[in-house]
Scaffold this motif. Structure first.
Motif, PDB file in Angstrom:
ATOM      1  N   GLY A   1       0.841  -1.178   0.000  1.00 22.10           N
ATOM      2  CA  GLY A   1       0.000   0.000   0.000  1.00 22.10           C
ATOM      3  C   GLY A   1       0.882   1.236   0.000  1.00 22.10           C
ATOM      4  N   ARG A   2       0.460   2.267   0.726  1.00 23.79           N
ATOM      5  CA  ARG A   2       1.253   3.511   0.795  1.00 23.79           C
ATOM      6  C   ARG A   2       2.623   3.240   1.379  1.00 23.79           C
ATOM      7  N   ASN A   3       3.656   3.853   0.797  1.00 22.00           N
ATOM      8  CA  ASN A   3       5.029   3.661   1.257  1.00 22.00           C
ATOM      9  C   ASN A   3       5.416   4.592   2.388  1.00 22.00           C
ATOM     10  N   ASN A   4       5.018   5.859   2.280  1.00 19.74           N
ATOM     11  CA  ASN A   4       5.455   6.842   3.264  1.00 19.74           C
ATOM     12  C   ASN A   4       4.492   8.018   3.298  1.00 19.74           C
ATOM     13  N   HIS A   5       4.740   8.943   4.204  1.00 18.86           N
ATOM     14  CA  HIS A   5       3.831  10.054   4.475  1.00 18.86           C
ATOM     15  C   HIS A   5       3.747  11.025   3.302  1.00 18.86           C
ATOM     16  N   ARG A   6       4.773  11.082   2.453  1.00 24.28           N
ATOM     17  CA  ARG A   6       4.809  12.068   1.366  1.00 24.28           C
ATOM     18  C   ARG A   6       4.403  11.492   0.010  1.00 24.28           C
ATOM     19  N   GLU A   7       4.225  10.196  -0.079  1.00 21.84           N
ATOM     20  CA  GLU A   7       3.873   9.580  -1.354  1.00 21.84           C
ATOM     21  C   GLU A   7       2.497  10.046  -1.819  1.00 21.84           C
ATOM     22  N   ILE A   8       2.371  10.383  -3.104  1.00 22.56           N
ATOM     23  CA  ILE A   8       1.079  10.691  -3.711  1.00 22.56           C
ATOM     24  C   ILE A   8       0.505   9.389  -4.249  1.00 22.56           C
ATOM     25  N   THR A   9      -0.669   9.026  -3.762  1.00 19.73           N
ATOM     26  CA  THR A   9      -1.303   7.763  -4.161  1.00 19.73           C
ATOM     27  C   THR A   9      -2.538   8.056  -5.011  1.00 19.73           C
ATOM     28  N   LEU A  10      -2.747   7.226  -6.019  1.00 23.29           N
ATOM     29  CA  LEU A  10      -3.865   7.398  -6.949  1.00 23.29           C
ATOM     30  C   LEU A  10      -4.622   6.085  -7.096  1.00 23.29           C
ATOM     31  N   TYR A  11      -5.916   6.130  -6.817  1.00 20.67           N
ATOM     32  CA  TYR A  11      -6.793   4.993  -7.077  1.00 20.67           C
ATOM     33  C   TYR A  11      -7.590   5.314  -8.330  1.00 20.67           C
ATOM     34  N   ARG A  12      -7.338   4.539  -9.383  1.00 24.28           N
ATOM     35  CA  ARG A  12      -8.041   4.762 -10.658  1.00 24.28           C
ATOM     36  C   ARG A  12      -9.239   3.830 -10.707  1.00 24.28           C
ATOM     37  N   SER A  13     -10.405   4.416 -10.489  1.00 24.05           N
ATOM     38  CA  SER A  13     -11.649   3.648 -10.376  1.00 24.05           C
ATOM     39  C   SER A  13     -12.350   3.578 -11.724  1.00 24.05           C
ATOM     40  N   LEU A  14     -12.733   2.364 -12.119  1.00 22.73           N
ATOM     41  CA  LEU A  14     -13.516   2.166 -13.333  1.00 22.73           C
ATOM     42  C   LEU A  14     -14.821   1.431 -13.041  1.00 22.73           C
ATOM     43  N   GLY A  15     -14.865   0.725 -11.918  1.00 22.07           N
ATOM     44  CA  GLY A  15     -16.021  -0.112 -11.617  1.00 22.07           C
ATOM     45  C   GLY A  15     -15.847  -1.468 -12.271  1.00 22.07           C
ATOM     46  N   VAL A  16     -16.124  -2.524 -11.533  1.00 22.83           N
ATOM     47  CA  VAL A  16     -15.940  -3.873 -12.066  1.00 22.83           C
ATOM     48  C   VAL A  16     -17.217  -4.685 -11.841  1.00 22.83           C
ATOM     49  N   PRO A  17     -17.470  -5.691 -12.686  1.00 16.41           N
ATOM     50  CA  PRO A  17     -18.688  -6.490 -12.546  1.00 16.41           C
ATOM     51  C   PRO A  17     -18.866  -7.093 -11.164  1.00 16.41           C
ATOM     52  N   ALA A  18     -17.789  -7.534 -10.539  1.00 22.29           N
ATOM     53  CA  ALA A  18     -17.913  -8.168  -9.220  1.00 22.29           C
ATOM     54  C   ALA A  18     -18.595  -7.249  -8.219  1.00 22.29           C
ATOM     55  N   GLN A  19     -18.333  -5.947  -8.297  1.00 18.03           N
ATOM     56  CA  GLN A  19     -18.995  -5.014  -7.396  1.00 18.03           C
ATOM     57  C   GLN A  19     -20.508  -5.037  -7.610  1.00 18.03           C
TER      58      GLN A  19
END
Length: 362
Positions: A321-339
């Motif tokens: 997951g996140r590495n450190n306090h300054r890392e910029i993290t991006l979750y690219r959401s598209l939606g998946v059939p399982a949801q």
């Protein structure tokens, strides 16, 4: 609006996940309408049947199963339609092992519908019995999409954002923006929400409507000012061209890029991608429909190492997951059939147990 503390939220979500995994693990429903009858579950009914905490737990189950191989699914299939960019007929289908019903979501996507006072995504999730293949339910797809999208953002935000993140920036002021406030408020102690949209008057009206329960909601007339200093940024638009620039992001920010569900739409710019460590919901989907990621990858502009993997794999512990306090993290959401399948199964079973919905004969 109920904003719970971080530790309490973790306990609630952990307990709910255990409960719902046990509930959904049956190979057959507890009871179902007899014969060749279809249960229709409308949007308001579906919304009433799923709490925010339940939605987050269900989204986590679906994302985990997407990445551990127990969800069998394909990428979204779309038929482009004339009109604005992103207008299409969309279908997603899948099956999740040990969950009673498989199915498909079919819906139209009309990005300009917000201006018409209508949902941009309209259609239904059709569920089938696993053993007989009999169709048993049709669940309003707008309701399913409306609840599972912010729930998945909440799961990603809980996993990737800093635990002290409390300032949320929303680029967009539609239904998903409002749902993101409530859902993210269940997993982070939000102190302020910044909102921007193309129409400043509408952004101010949105801020006034959602300024309750002690939460400070402020409208900004530029996207840059809304993003500046935010801990969590959510893009919830139907933009054809980027509304979020990477140069605006502070170190340690977490981004949920939510609105661009087809390759013709793009909410984030190249600098945002280049500055971020990236997690996706379903890799095959991202590599065909997240044009902000697959296009620079194919052209060699960014390195594959920026794409860490699926958020479900981070939940399952197989990637970081996140590495450190300054890392910029991006979750690219598209939606998946399982949801959609996990949510529709839960809604259907709860409706059957409570005697809700309308039966029709096929």
């Amino acid at each position: 609006m109920n904003f719970v503390g971080i530790d309490r939220a973790k306990n609630v979500i952990s307990n709910q996940t255990t409960i719902f995994e046990a509930t959904m693990a049956s190979s057959a429903p507890r009871k179902s309408p007899a014969g060749s009858r279809l249960l229709i579950i409308d949007g308001p009914t579906a919304d009433r049947l799923v709490s925010v905490e339940e939605a987050i737990a269900l989204a986590e189950i679906a994302l985990r199963r997407t990445s551990d191989g127990t969800a069998h699914q394909d990428i979204r299939r779309t038929l482009d339609l004339q009109g604005e960019a992103g207008r299409c007929l969309s279908m997603m289908y899948g099956s999740v092992e040990d969950i009673a019903h498989f199915g498909a979501k079919v819906q139209s996507v009309a990005p300009l519908n917000f201006e018409r006072g209508l949902p941009s995504h309209q259609g239904g999730v059709l569920l089938f019995e696993r053993e007989t293949g009999r169709p048993v339910a049709l669940v309003n797809a707008s309701a399913v999409t409306g609840m599972r999208t912010p729930a998945a953002s909440a799961v990603a935000t809980r996993t990737l954002s800093r635990e002290d993140a409390c300032e949320l920036a929303l680029l967009g002021y539609g239904e998903q923006a409002e749902r993101h406030i409530e859902t993210l408020g269940a997993i982070r102690a939000l102190s302020r929400v910044r909102v921007w949209g193309r129409d400043f008057a509408k952004a101010k009206a949105f801020a006034e409507k959602n300024r309750r329960g002690g939460l400070d909601v402020v409208a900004f007339d530029t996207a840059r000012d809304a993003v500046d200093g935010a801990d969590i940024v959510c893009t919830v638009t139907s933009a054809q061209f980027p509304v979020l620039k990477g140069e605006w992001l502070s170190p340690g920010t977490h981004v949920n890029a939510v609105g661009a569900s087809v390759a013709a739409l793009q909410e984030i710019d190249l600098d945002c991608v280049k500055r971020s460590s990236i997690w996706v919901d379903y890799m095959p989907m991202a590599m065909t429909q997240a044009s902000d990621i697959f296009e620079p990858l194919s052209r060699g502009i960014i390195d594959q190492s920026l794409v860490i993997g699926e958020i479900g794999s981070a939940l399952n512990g197989s990637i970081r997951g996140r590495n450190n306090h300054r890392e910029i993290t991006l979750y690219r959401s598209l939606g998946v059939p399982a949801q959609d399948i996990v949510f529709a199964n839960f809604i259907y079973q709860k409706a059957v147990d409570l005697g809700l919905g309308t039966e029709v004969s096929l």
